[in-house]
Every structure is written in structure tokens, then in C-alpha cells.
Design an enzyme around this catalytic site. Structure first.
Site, PDB file in Angstrom:
ATOM      1  N   LYS A   9       0.844  -1.197   0.000  1.00 47.77           N
ATOM      2  CA  LYS A   9       0.000   0.000   0.000  1.00 47.77           C
ATOM      3  C   LYS A   9       0.877   1.244   0.000  1.00 47.77           C
ATOM      4  O   LYS A   9       1.820   1.348   0.769  1.00 47.77           O
ATOM      5  CB  LYS A   9      -0.922   0.020   1.217  1.00 47.77           C
ATOM      6  CG  LYS A   9      -1.838   1.240   1.254  1.00 47.77           C
ATOM      7  CD  LYS A   9      -2.956   1.070   2.260  1.00 47.77           C
ATOM      8  CE  LYS A   9      -2.639   1.701   3.557  1.00 47.77           C
ATOM      9  NZ  LYS A   9      -3.783   1.828   4.458  1.00 47.77           N
ATOM     10  N   SER A  25      -3.116   2.266 -17.422  1.00 49.38           N
ATOM     11  CA  SER A  25      -2.228   1.953 -16.306  1.00 49.38           C
ATOM     12  C   SER A  25      -2.039   3.124 -15.355  1.00 49.38           C
ATOM     13  O   SER A  25      -2.641   4.181 -15.509  1.00 49.38           O
ATOM     14  CB  SER A  25      -0.843   1.485 -16.788  1.00 49.38           C
ATOM     15  OG  SER A  25      -0.160   2.567 -17.376  1.00 49.38           O
ATOM     16  N   THR A  57      -6.253  -1.084 -12.088  1.00 50.96           N
ATOM     17  CA  THR A  57      -5.403  -0.943 -13.258  1.00 50.96           C
ATOM     18  C   THR A  57      -4.119  -1.709 -12.986  1.00 50.96           C
ATOM     19  O   THR A  57      -4.069  -2.530 -12.071  1.00 50.96           O
ATOM     20  CB  THR A  57      -5.150   0.553 -13.597  1.00 50.96           C
ATOM     21  OG1 THR A  57      -4.507   0.645 -14.874  1.00 50.96           O
ATOM     22  CG2 THR A  57      -4.353   1.258 -12.536  1.00 50.96           C
ATOM     23  N   TYR A  58      -3.088  -1.454 -13.766  1.00 50.87           N
ATOM     24  CA  TYR A  58      -1.801  -2.124 -13.558  1.00 50.87           C
ATOM     25  C   TYR A  58      -0.683  -1.096 -13.520  1.00 50.87           C
ATOM     26  O   TYR A  58      -0.828   0.020 -14.009  1.00 50.87           O
ATOM     27  CB  TYR A  58      -1.541  -3.172 -14.645  1.00 50.87           C
ATOM     28  CG  TYR A  58      -1.443  -2.590 -16.034  1.00 50.87           C
ATOM     29  CD1 TYR A  58      -0.215  -2.226 -16.572  1.00 50.87           C
ATOM     30  CD2 TYR A  58      -2.583  -2.385 -16.804  1.00 50.87           C
ATOM     31  CE1 TYR A  58      -0.121  -1.671 -17.837  1.00 50.87           C
ATOM     32  CE2 TYR A  58      -2.506  -1.837 -18.066  1.00 50.87           C
ATOM     33  CZ  TYR A  58      -1.270  -1.484 -18.584  1.00 50.87           C
ATOM     34  OH  TYR A  58      -1.193  -0.926 -19.833  1.00 50.87           O
ATOM     35  N   GLY A  73      -4.843   6.559 -19.586  1.00 51.76           N
ATOM     36  CA  GLY A  73      -5.988   5.983 -20.277  1.00 51.76           C
ATOM     37  C   GLY A  73      -7.288   6.324 -19.574  1.00 51.76           C
ATOM     38  O   GLY A  73      -7.423   7.403 -18.984  1.00 51.76           O
ATOM     39  N   PRO A  74      -8.275   5.417 -19.620  1.00 46.46           N
ATOM     40  CA  PRO A  74      -9.583   5.704 -19.023  1.00 46.46           C
ATOM     41  C   PRO A  74      -9.524   6.101 -17.549  1.00 46.46           C
ATOM     42  O   PRO A  74     -10.357   6.877 -17.076  1.00 46.46           O
ATOM     43  CB  PRO A  74     -10.347   4.393 -19.201  1.00 46.46           C
ATOM     44  CG  PRO A  74      -9.698   3.728 -20.361  1.00 46.46           C
ATOM     45  CD  PRO A  74      -8.247   4.123 -20.293  1.00 46.46           C
ATOM     46  N   ALA A  75      -8.530   5.603 -16.818  1.00 45.17           N
ATOM     47  CA  ALA A  75      -8.394   5.958 -15.398  1.00 45.17           C
ATOM     48  C   ALA A  75      -8.181   7.454 -15.203  1.00 45.17           C
ATOM     49  O   ALA A  75      -8.502   8.002 -14.152  1.00 45.17           O
ATOM     50  CB  ALA A  75      -7.248   5.175 -14.769  1.00 45.17           C
TER      51      ALA A  75
END
Length: 116
Positions: A9, A25, A57-58, A73-75
Site C-alpha cells: 500500500k 495503467s 489498473t496495472y 488511459g480511461p483511469a
């Protein structure tokens, strides 16, 4: 039996960028990745403190000691530059092993995302 537990975390880190036109990502400063025991390509959950959004995501590696935290991207639609987020990775452990497992918890400086 196996259970999912928090493995890593990064708590309360500041978003430094959001790039909608990237393929996807989250880019994370390499020093933060190492401190939190994250590897490139690993699946992570993102929790946005500012607006309550949650997404998965990654990880991709950012420049070491840059403080970079960029949602791609979409994030990028779920965060804004300056938002405070929590990055969480989970692992699957045997039940007994999970009782003694200690996750890698990192609390960076919210001003510049440094480890000091």
C-alpha cells in the site's frame, strides 16, 4: 483455504498527472514501487480520497525519485492532478500464512511524493 490480503500500500500519494491518451495503467515512481514491493504489470486498486472513485489498473515504472504518480488511459477520467489517492495491491495467501504476513506499507510525503 486461501484468502486475499493487502500485500502493498502506498498511502495518500499526490497525483502528478492524468494522461487520457495513453494506453492505460498507473505510472509510479520506481523508488515508491520498490519501497512498497510493487512490480511492473502488477494489478492495483486505486482509491481517490478527493472524490471517492475506486478503480483497478496495472503498474508501469516511472522515473526513480521523480515523485511521479500518473493515471493513464480511461483511469485519467477518475482523477485530477493534485488529487490524493491510495494505491493497494493484494496477494493470495494460505489462511495460516496470512495471520503472520506483514504488508509493505509506504507513507510518502504528500507535498512531493518523496519517501523522506
Amino acid at each position: 483455504m486461501q484468502i486475499q490480503v493487502v500485500k502493498s500500500k502506498i498511502h495518500r500519494v499526490k497525483v502528478t498527472g492524468a494522461d487520457l491518451n495513453y494506453i492505460g495503467s498507473i505510472t509510479i515512481d520506481e523508488a515508491l514501487m520498490e519501497a512498497s514491493n510493487l512490480v511492473e504489470g502488477e494489478k492495483v486498486a486505486i482509491v481517490n480520497i478527493n472524490n471517492g472513485e475506486r478503480l483497478e489498473t496495472y503498474v508501469i515504472k516511472g522515473n526513480r525519485n521523480s515523485g511521479e504518480i500518473t493515471l493513464n488511459g480511461p483511469a485519467a477520467r477518475k482523477v485530477q492532478k493534485g488529487d490524493i489517492i491510495i494505491i493497494i495491491a493484494y496477494g493470495i495467501l494460505d489462511f495460516e500464512e496470512a495471520k503472520t504476513f506483514k504488508p509493505a506499507l509506504v507513507f510518502p510525503n504528500e507535498n512531493d511524493n518523496s519517501l523522506t
